[in-house]
Write a protein that holds these residues in place. Structure first.
Motif, PDB file in Angstrom:
ATOM      1  N   LEU A   1       0.830  -1.207   0.000  1.00  0.00           N
ATOM      2  CA  LEU A   1       0.000   0.000   0.000  1.00  0.00           C
ATOM      3  C   LEU A   1       0.860   1.252   0.000  1.00  0.00           C
ATOM      4  N   GLY A   2       2.035   1.170   0.633  1.00  0.00           N
ATOM      5  CA  GLY A   2       2.949   2.310   0.628  1.00  0.00           C
ATOM      6  C   GLY A   2       3.410   2.686  -0.767  1.00  0.00           C
ATOM      7  N   LEU A   3       3.384   1.695  -1.686  1.00  0.00           N
ATOM      8  CA  LEU A   3       3.789   1.989  -3.066  1.00  0.00           C
ATOM      9  C   LEU A   3       2.833   2.961  -3.748  1.00  0.00           C
ATOM     10  N   LEU A   4       1.604   3.046  -3.254  1.00  0.00           N
ATOM     11  CA  LEU A   4       0.639   3.949  -3.876  1.00  0.00           C
ATOM     12  C   LEU A   4       1.051   5.408  -3.716  1.00  0.00           C
ATOM     13  N   THR A   5       1.874   5.712  -2.720  1.00  0.00           N
ATOM     14  CA  THR A   5       2.418   7.064  -2.600  1.00  0.00           C
ATOM     15  C   THR A   5       3.876   7.124  -3.044  1.00  0.00           C
ATOM     16  N   THR A   6       4.580   5.987  -2.966  1.00  0.00           N
ATOM     17  CA  THR A   6       5.987   5.971  -3.358  1.00  0.00           C
ATOM     18  C   THR A   6       6.160   6.005  -4.875  1.00  0.00           C
ATOM     19  N   LEU A   7       5.300   5.277  -5.613  1.00  0.00           N
ATOM     20  CA  LEU A   7       5.443   5.203  -7.064  1.00  0.00           C
ATOM     21  C   LEU A   7       5.373   6.578  -7.744  1.00  0.00           C
ATOM     22  N   PRO A   8       4.417   7.448  -7.382  1.00  0.00           N
ATOM     23  CA  PRO A   8       4.425   8.775  -7.997  1.00  0.00           C
ATOM     24  C   PRO A   8       5.683   9.570  -7.699  1.00  0.00           C
ATOM     25  N   VAL A   9       6.196   9.469  -6.454  1.00  0.00           N
ATOM     26  CA  VAL A   9       7.419  10.193  -6.107  1.00  0.00           C
ATOM     27  C   VAL A   9       8.599   9.670  -6.922  1.00  0.00           C
ATOM     28  N   LEU A  10       8.667   8.346  -7.122  1.00  0.00           N
ATOM     29  CA  LEU A  10       9.717   7.789  -7.973  1.00  0.00           C
ATOM     30  C   LEU A  10       9.592   8.307  -9.404  1.00  0.00           C
ATOM     31  N   ALA A  11       8.363   8.401  -9.890  1.00  0.00           N
ATOM     32  CA  ALA A  11       8.149   8.940 -11.232  1.00  0.00           C
ATOM     33  C   ALA A  11       8.591  10.395 -11.306  1.00  0.00           C
ATOM     34  N   PHE A  12       8.320  11.166 -10.249  1.00  0.00           N
ATOM     35  CA  PHE A  12       8.771  12.557 -10.208  1.00  0.00           C
ATOM     36  C   PHE A  12      10.289  12.618 -10.367  1.00  0.00           C
ATOM     37  N   GLY A  13      10.986  11.780  -9.598  1.00  0.00           N
ATOM     38  CA  GLY A  13      12.437  11.818  -9.619  1.00  0.00           C
ATOM     39  C   GLY A  13      13.025  11.436 -10.957  1.00  0.00           C
ATOM     40  N   ILE A  14      12.403  10.461 -11.652  1.00  0.00           N
ATOM     41  CA  ILE A  14      12.959   9.976 -12.920  1.00  0.00           C
ATOM     42  C   ILE A  14      12.554  10.860 -14.090  1.00  0.00           C
ATOM     43  N   PHE A  15      11.275  11.173 -14.192  1.00  0.00           N
ATOM     44  CA  PHE A  15      10.775  11.812 -15.399  1.00  0.00           C
ATOM     45  C   PHE A  15      10.873  13.334 -15.371  1.00  0.00           C
ATOM     46  N   SER A  16      11.047  13.935 -14.189  1.00  0.00           N
ATOM     47  CA  SER A  16      11.190  15.393 -14.152  1.00  0.00           C
ATOM     48  C   SER A  16      12.363  15.853 -14.999  1.00  0.00           C
ATOM     49  N   ILE A  17      13.490  15.175 -14.844  1.00  0.00           N
ATOM     50  CA  ILE A  17      14.689  15.610 -15.555  1.00  0.00           C
ATOM     51  C   ILE A  17      14.627  15.270 -17.043  1.00  0.00           C
ATOM     52  N   LEU A  18      13.716  14.353 -17.427  1.00  0.00           N
ATOM     53  CA  LEU A  18      13.586  13.964 -18.831  1.00  0.00           C
ATOM     54  C   LEU A  18      12.585  14.824 -19.594  1.00  0.00           C
ATOM     55  N   THR A  19      11.866  15.694 -18.888  1.00  0.00           N
ATOM     56  CA  THR A  19      10.839  16.505 -19.532  1.00  0.00           C
ATOM     57  C   THR A  19      11.351  17.306 -20.730  1.00  0.00           C
ATOM     58  N   PRO A  20      12.547  17.943 -20.655  1.00  0.00           N
ATOM     59  CA  PRO A  20      13.031  18.683 -21.837  1.00  0.00           C
ATOM     60  C   PRO A  20      13.182  17.825 -23.086  1.00  0.00           C
ATOM     61  N   LEU A  21      13.388  16.525 -22.932  1.00  0.00           N
ATOM     62  CA  LEU A  21      13.443  15.653 -24.111  1.00  0.00           C
ATOM     63  C   LEU A  21      12.112  15.667 -24.857  1.00  0.00           C
ATOM     64  N   PHE A  22      11.007  15.676 -24.096  1.00  0.00           N
ATOM     65  CA  PHE A  22       9.687  15.718 -24.716  1.00  0.00           C
ATOM     66  C   PHE A  22       9.434  17.078 -25.365  1.00  0.00           C
ATOM     67  N   THR A  23       9.795  18.171 -24.661  1.00  0.00           N
ATOM     68  CA  THR A  23       9.520  19.501 -25.208  1.00  0.00           C
ATOM     69  C   THR A  23      10.315  19.759 -26.478  1.00  0.00           C
ATOM     70  N   ARG A  24      11.491  19.162 -26.612  1.00  0.00           N
ATOM     71  CA  ARG A  24      12.287  19.341 -27.823  1.00  0.00           C
ATOM     72  C   ARG A  24      11.667  18.614 -29.009  1.00  0.00           C
ATOM     73  N   LYS A  25      10.910  17.553 -28.710  1.00  0.00           N
ATOM     74  CA  LYS A  25      10.290  16.781 -29.782  1.00  0.00           C
ATOM     75  C   LYS A  25       8.894  17.282 -30.132  1.00  0.00           C
ATOM     76  N   ILE A  26       8.081  17.549 -29.130  1.00  0.00           N
ATOM     77  CA  ILE A  26       6.680  17.886 -29.403  1.00  0.00           C
ATOM     78  C   ILE A  26       6.263  19.231 -28.825  1.00  0.00           C
TER      79      ILE A  26
END
Length: 391
Positions: free
Chosen positions: A47-72
């Motif tokens: 059940l703890g993963l229900l709050t941990t998974l979004p935070v993990l996504a924040f940590g991984i995908f936040s820094i990758l966001t400029p890759l998306f903006t450069r494409k689309i």
């Protein structure tokens, strides 16, 4: 009113709608944990993963966001973020544990992209109103988080939706927001950058100012999430009953919304934000001391309100630093991605370490002293981030 003014006001409305979508899918889970456990038989760890998974996504995908903006493009990436946020949220209404966890991870990616994109959009569309717009959208994050927490149980039990559709219902709101956002795609174009993504990230990694902004983002989030998790327990041990402890946590969040709105608006036009950082952190430390020493109930209310305002003000400053320390929308996206990726990684450590300190010492003095040390470190990073300079 000219067509240009109407367009600006409509964009403000859409930004508010987007902001209102970036917290409910996470904060609505907490009040429903008991129902979810009873229905699914899942362990507390899962059940703890229900709050941990979004935070993990924040940590991984936040820094990758400029890759998306450069494409689309920025507008296209925001549309994509709202789409996967909607898909992930609606998935949680499916009666299967795989859908529950898969949807949670997917919506975390959508929120991560939206978190990073909003400062860049404000920088691009409202360069002369950065403080006001930052205060508006950041305070809406707090409002939606508070509302979602408050209405989850009434929707699930009072209205008979059940926990799955209570969580999934927020997908209809994000779908509506996506439809309202689509007209912005008319001005969308992929970013043409002079430097590659790898070069930009490397340059940010060598910038002391970028690191100070990122550390400030992380430390303010660490204190916020730690007190959100543990403040009721601290108050209950001091003799305050469960109901009043819950209301005091709500008070902290509610006053925090005021601090989040007011602070960026007041300090954005100043050449330096260093004095603002100093005063906010000073009163935060005073409030932490107020949680350590014995006080009557009215004294606890005062100090909880002060620390709520300071935490909200720190959050508003953190988002404002991303705008003020970057020269344009693209650099704001990159700094936002780096600072939020590092920041959420730092923040994720706070509640666990705070709890471990209590288990080790069996009192709250040492854990609260740890937050006092965090405040001192936040003062250092905020002092440097508050200087009038660019990354």
């Amino acid at each position: 009113m000219s067509p240009e003014q109407k367009q600006k006001y409509f964009l403000i409305f859409v930004i508010i709608l987007i902001s209102l979508n970036l917290r409910p899918s996470i904060t609505a889970v907490g009040p429903l944990i008991a129902e979810i456990r009873e229905s699914t038989g899942l362990s507390n760890s899962l059940l703890g993963l229900l709050t941990t998974l979004p935070v993990l996504a924040f940590g991984i995908f936040s820094i990758l966001t400029p890759l998306f903006t450069r494409k689309i493009g920025t507008e296209g990436t925001m549309a994509f973020a709202l789409f996967i946020l909607t898909a992930g949220t609606l998935m949680r209404a499916i009666p299967a544990n795989l859908a529950l966890f898969g949807g949670t991870l997917l919506l975390g990616v959508g929120i991560a992209l939206g978190n990073v994109l909003l400062p860049g959009i404000v920088k691009k569309k409202f360069p002369k109103r950065a403080g006001l717009m930052t205060g508006i959208y950041s305070s809406m994050l707090g409002v939606s988080a508070t509302v979602a927490t408050g209405i989850s149980v009434p929707l699930s039990q009072g209205k008979g939706l059940g926990w799955r559709w209570t969580l999934g219902s927020w997908g209809f709101f994000s779908a509506l927001t996506l439809l309202v956002w689509l007209p912005q795609l008319k001005s969308n174009m992929s970013a043409i950058m002079k430097k590659s993504f790898r070069t930009s990230i490397r340059d940010l990694g060598t910038s002391k100012l970028a690191w100070h902004v990122a550390i400030f983002v992380g430390l303010q989030s660490l204190t916020f999430y730690t007190l959100t998790a543990w403040l009721p327990e601290i108050l209950i041990e001091r003799g305050i009953d469960n109901i009043h402890a819950g209301w005091l946590l709500a008070t902290m969040h509610g006053v925090g919304v005021i601090g989040t709105f007011v602070t960026p608006y007041l300090v954005s036009e100043k050449p330096s934000q260093q004095k603002s950082v100093l005063w906010i952190v000073f009163f935060e430390m005073i409030s932490l001391l107020g949680l350590i020493v014995p006080l009557p109930f009215w004294g606890v209310v005062i100090f909880i309100s002060i620390i709520g305002f300071c935490l909200g003000g720190s959050f508003g400053l953190a988002l404002l630093f991303i705008l003020l320390r970057s020269r344009d929308s693209d650099s704001a996206n990159e700094l936002s991605g780096m600072s939020q990726s590092i920041g959420y990684t730092i923040a994720a450590v706070g509640p666990v370490f705070f709890g471990a300190l209590f288990d080790w010492t069996q009192n709250w003095i040492i854990p609260l002293a740890f937050l006092f040390l965090v405040a001192l470190l936040k003062l250092k990073s905020g002092w440097e981030a508050g200087k009038n300079q660019y990354v």
